[in-house]
Design a protein around this motif. Structure first.
Motif, PDB file in Angstrom:
ATOM      1  N   SER A  21       0.783  -1.273   0.048  1.00  0.00           N
ATOM      2  CA  SER A  21       0.070  -0.088  -0.039  1.00  0.00           C
ATOM      3  C   SER A  21       0.836   1.370   0.143  1.00  0.00           C
ATOM      4  CB  SER A  21      -1.015  -0.192   1.212  1.00  0.00           C
ATOM      5  OG  SER A  21      -1.667   1.162   1.066  1.00  0.00           O
ATOM      6  N   TYR A  22       1.922   1.221   0.889  1.00  0.00           N
ATOM      7  CA  TYR A  22       2.944   2.136   0.951  1.00  0.00           C
ATOM      8  C   TYR A  22       3.641   2.600  -0.613  1.00  0.00           C
ATOM      9  CZ  TYR A  22       5.401   5.172   4.524  1.00  0.00           C
ATOM     10  OH  TYR A  22       5.992   6.410   5.140  1.00  0.00           O
ATOM     11  N   GLY A  37      -2.765  12.113 -14.127  1.00  0.00           N
ATOM     12  CA  GLY A  37      -3.956  11.738 -12.863  1.00  0.00           C
ATOM     13  C   GLY A  37      -4.460  10.687 -12.993  1.00  0.00           C
ATOM     14  N   GLY A  38      -4.601  10.147 -14.384  1.00  0.00           N
ATOM     15  CA  GLY A  38      -5.231   8.687 -14.342  1.00  0.00           C
ATOM     16  C   GLY A  38      -4.540   7.702 -13.843  1.00  0.00           C
ATOM     17  N   PHE A  39      -3.463   7.705 -14.130  1.00  0.00           N
ATOM     18  CA  PHE A  39      -2.249   6.805 -13.439  1.00  0.00           C
ATOM     19  C   PHE A  39      -2.238   6.909 -11.904  1.00  0.00           C
ATOM     20  CE2 PHE A  39      -0.682   6.504 -17.817  1.00  0.00           C
ATOM     21  CZ  PHE A  39      -0.104   5.299 -18.118  1.00  0.00           C
ATOM     22  N   ALA A  40      -2.465   8.116 -11.492  1.00  0.00           N
ATOM     23  CA  ALA A  40      -2.258   8.210 -10.101  1.00  0.00           C
ATOM     24  C   ALA A  40      -3.570   7.823  -9.393  1.00  0.00           C
ATOM     25  CB  ALA A  40      -2.347   9.813  -9.754  1.00  0.00           C
ATOM     26  N   ASN A  41      -4.672   7.953 -10.079  1.00  0.00           N
ATOM     27  CA  ASN A  41      -6.129   7.256  -9.798  1.00  0.00           C
ATOM     28  C   ASN A  41      -5.946   5.616  -9.601  1.00  0.00           C
ATOM     29  OD1 ASN A  41      -9.010   7.435  -9.230  1.00  0.00           O
ATOM     30  ND2 ASN A  41      -8.772   6.321 -11.107  1.00  0.00           N
ATOM     31  N   TRP A  42      -5.264   5.285 -10.612  1.00  0.00           N
ATOM     32  CA  TRP A  42      -5.322   3.835 -10.858  1.00  0.00           C
ATOM     33  C   TRP A  42      -4.341   3.023  -9.435  1.00  0.00           C
ATOM     34  CZ3 TRP A  42      -1.799  -0.321 -10.556  1.00  0.00           C
ATOM     35  CH2 TRP A  42      -2.414  -1.592 -11.143  1.00  0.00           C
ATOM     36  N   MET A  43      -3.494   4.142  -8.952  1.00  0.00           N
ATOM     37  CA  MET A  43      -2.501   3.700  -7.826  1.00  0.00           C
ATOM     38  C   MET A  43      -3.459   3.989  -6.694  1.00  0.00           C
ATOM     39  SD  MET A  43       0.432   2.591  -8.810  1.00  0.00           S
ATOM     40  CE  MET A  43       1.115   2.595 -10.359  1.00  0.00           C
ATOM     41  N   GLN A  48      -5.799   1.613  -1.806  1.00  0.00           N
ATOM     42  CA  GLN A  48      -6.924   1.024  -0.844  1.00  0.00           C
ATOM     43  C   GLN A  48      -7.179  -0.444  -0.914  1.00  0.00           C
ATOM     44  OE1 GLN A  48      -9.466   3.632  -3.086  1.00  0.00           O
ATOM     45  NE2 GLN A  48      -9.991   4.807  -1.606  1.00  0.00           N
ATOM     46  N   GLU A  49      -6.836  -1.168  -2.068  1.00  0.00           N
ATOM     47  CA  GLU A  49      -6.980  -2.633  -2.320  1.00  0.00           C
ATOM     48  C   GLU A  49      -5.848  -3.314  -1.397  1.00  0.00           C
ATOM     49  OE1 GLU A  49      -5.935  -5.548  -5.891  1.00  0.00           O
ATOM     50  OE2 GLU A  49      -7.673  -4.079  -6.161  1.00  0.00           O
ATOM     51  N   GLU A  50      -4.954  -2.739  -1.302  1.00  0.00           N
ATOM     52  CA  GLU A  50      -3.686  -3.460  -0.376  1.00  0.00           C
ATOM     53  C   GLU A  50      -3.991  -3.257   1.139  1.00  0.00           C
ATOM     54  OE1 GLU A  50      -1.673  -5.518  -1.832  1.00  0.00           O
ATOM     55  OE2 GLU A  50      -2.038  -5.020  -3.771  1.00  0.00           O
ATOM     56  N   LEU A  51      -4.409  -2.129   1.458  1.00  0.00           N
ATOM     57  CA  LEU A  51      -4.754  -1.754   2.756  1.00  0.00           C
ATOM     58  C   LEU A  51      -5.784  -2.906   3.197  1.00  0.00           C
ATOM     59  CD1 LEU A  51      -4.767   1.979   3.302  1.00  0.00           C
ATOM     60  CD2 LEU A  51      -3.326   0.589   4.444  1.00  0.00           C
ATOM     61  N   SER A 159      -8.073   6.419 -15.322  1.00  0.00           N
ATOM     62  CA  SER A 159      -8.653   7.464 -14.572  1.00  0.00           C
ATOM     63  C   SER A 159      -9.986   6.951 -14.312  1.00  0.00           C
ATOM     64  CB  SER A 159      -8.785   8.920 -15.272  1.00  0.00           C
ATOM     65  OG  SER A 159      -9.746   8.943 -16.362  1.00  0.00           O
ATOM     66  N   LYS A 160     -10.665   6.011 -15.109  1.00  0.00           N
ATOM     67  CA  LYS A 160     -12.139   5.463 -14.655  1.00  0.00           C
ATOM     68  C   LYS A 160     -11.986   4.439 -13.608  1.00  0.00           C
ATOM     69  CE  LYS A 160     -13.425   6.666 -19.406  1.00  0.00           C
ATOM     70  NZ  LYS A 160     -13.289   5.988 -20.765  1.00  0.00           N
ATOM     71  N   ARG A 161     -10.782   3.929 -12.999  1.00  0.00           N
ATOM     72  CA  ARG A 161     -10.902   2.949 -11.979  1.00  0.00           C
ATOM     73  C   ARG A 161     -11.487   3.500 -10.783  1.00  0.00           C
ATOM     74  NH1 ARG A 161      -6.044  -0.085  -8.920  1.00  0.00           N
ATOM     75  NH2 ARG A 161      -7.533  -1.600  -7.789  1.00  0.00           N
ATOM     76  N   VAL A 162     -12.456   2.661 -10.180  1.00  0.00           N
ATOM     77  CA  VAL A 162     -13.196   3.130  -9.087  1.00  0.00           C
ATOM     78  C   VAL A 162     -12.926   1.979  -8.099  1.00  0.00           C
ATOM     79  CG1 VAL A 162     -15.477   3.583  -7.896  1.00  0.00           C
ATOM     80  CG2 VAL A 162     -14.737   4.654 -10.203  1.00  0.00           C
ATOM     81  N   PHE A 163     -12.517   2.178  -6.875  1.00  0.00           N
ATOM     82  CA  PHE A 163     -12.103   1.034  -6.047  1.00  0.00           C
ATOM     83  C   PHE A 163     -13.570   0.699  -5.439  1.00  0.00           C
ATOM     84  CE2 PHE A 163     -11.452  -0.203  -1.650  1.00  0.00           C
ATOM     85  CZ  PHE A 163     -11.032  -1.543  -1.697  1.00  0.00           C
ATOM     86  N   ASP A 164     -13.922  -0.461  -5.352  1.00  0.00           N
ATOM     87  CA  ASP A 164     -15.267  -1.092  -4.592  1.00  0.00           C
ATOM     88  C   ASP A 164     -14.854  -2.226  -3.934  1.00  0.00           C
ATOM     89  OD1 ASP A 164     -17.498  -2.179  -4.253  1.00  0.00           O
ATOM     90  OD2 ASP A 164     -17.890  -3.073  -6.179  1.00  0.00           O
ATOM     91  N   PRO A 165     -14.655  -1.659  -2.614  1.00  0.00           N
ATOM     92  CA  PRO A 165     -14.241  -2.920  -1.683  1.00  0.00           C
ATOM     93  C   PRO A 165     -15.345  -4.033  -1.647  1.00  0.00           C
ATOM     94  CG  PRO A 165     -15.316  -1.116  -0.671  1.00  0.00           C
ATOM     95  CD  PRO A 165     -15.074  -0.695  -1.708  1.00  0.00           C
ATOM     96  N   ALA A 166     -16.405  -3.823  -1.953  1.00  0.00           N
ATOM     97  CA  ALA A 166     -17.318  -4.953  -1.958  1.00  0.00           C
ATOM     98  C   ALA A 166     -17.068  -6.045  -3.194  1.00  0.00           C
ATOM     99  CB  ALA A 166     -18.670  -4.660  -2.289  1.00  0.00           C
TER     100      ALA A 166
END
Length: 168
Positions: A21-22, A37-43, A48-51, A159-166
């Protein structure tokens, strides 16, 4: 109850997930600094996923009556030569994490800890997905080479990636 050897290995994996995550947070900063910014968004999604992965391990250790002990998180790299260089580093890192998960599975089997083995199977599948996703981005970056238009198109897609914890 977790055996001590397995408990230590799971604690080590919590640290590895937090380091991941770090690392991705450091990469997010790198991509922000070069206006991708899109690459940053993906990161950020990876952060969030690794956390979440680290917390899955944490909760599992607690649920099994073990004790979580946290170690210092190593300082991640902060500079890469290019987006391709960064994603090649990610692929190498994810391959390393896959080897850690595989080692945990082998340990769970050798300790005859079926519950931990079953728990780890989700991570085995997750690592297949992680490597395939990152490998696909690496392949596309190699095709793009020094073409700014291609880079900006990929940036727009990421940039379209949205983290979905579910969905994890």
């Amino acid at each position: 109850m977790l055996k001590k050897k397995l408990q230590k290995a799971l604690n080590d994996q919590i640290n590895a997930e937090m380091y991941s995550s770090y690392l991705y947070l450091s990469m997010e900063s790198y991509f922000q600094s070069i206006s991708l910014g899109g690459f940053a968004n993906w990161m950020r999604g990876q952060v969030q996923e690794e956390l979440m992965h680290g917390m899955k391990f944490y909760d599992f250790v607690v649920e099994r009556g073990g004790r979580v002990t946290l170690d210092a998180i190593a300082k991640p790299e902060a500079e890469w030569k290019s987006p391709l260089d960064a994603f090649e580093a990610i692929l190498k890192h994810e391959q390393h994490v896959t080897s850690l998960v595989n080692d945990l599975v082998n340990l769970a089997i050798s300790e005859k800890d079926h519950a931990t083995n079953i728990f780890l199977q989700w991570f085995v599948s997750e690592q297949v997905e992680e490597e395939a996703t990152v490998g696909g981005i690496v392949d596309r970056l190699r095709l793009i080479k020094d073409n700014p238009s291609g880079l900006f198109m990929l940036d727009a897609e990421l940039s379209k990636r949205v983290f979905d914890p579910a969905g994890e």
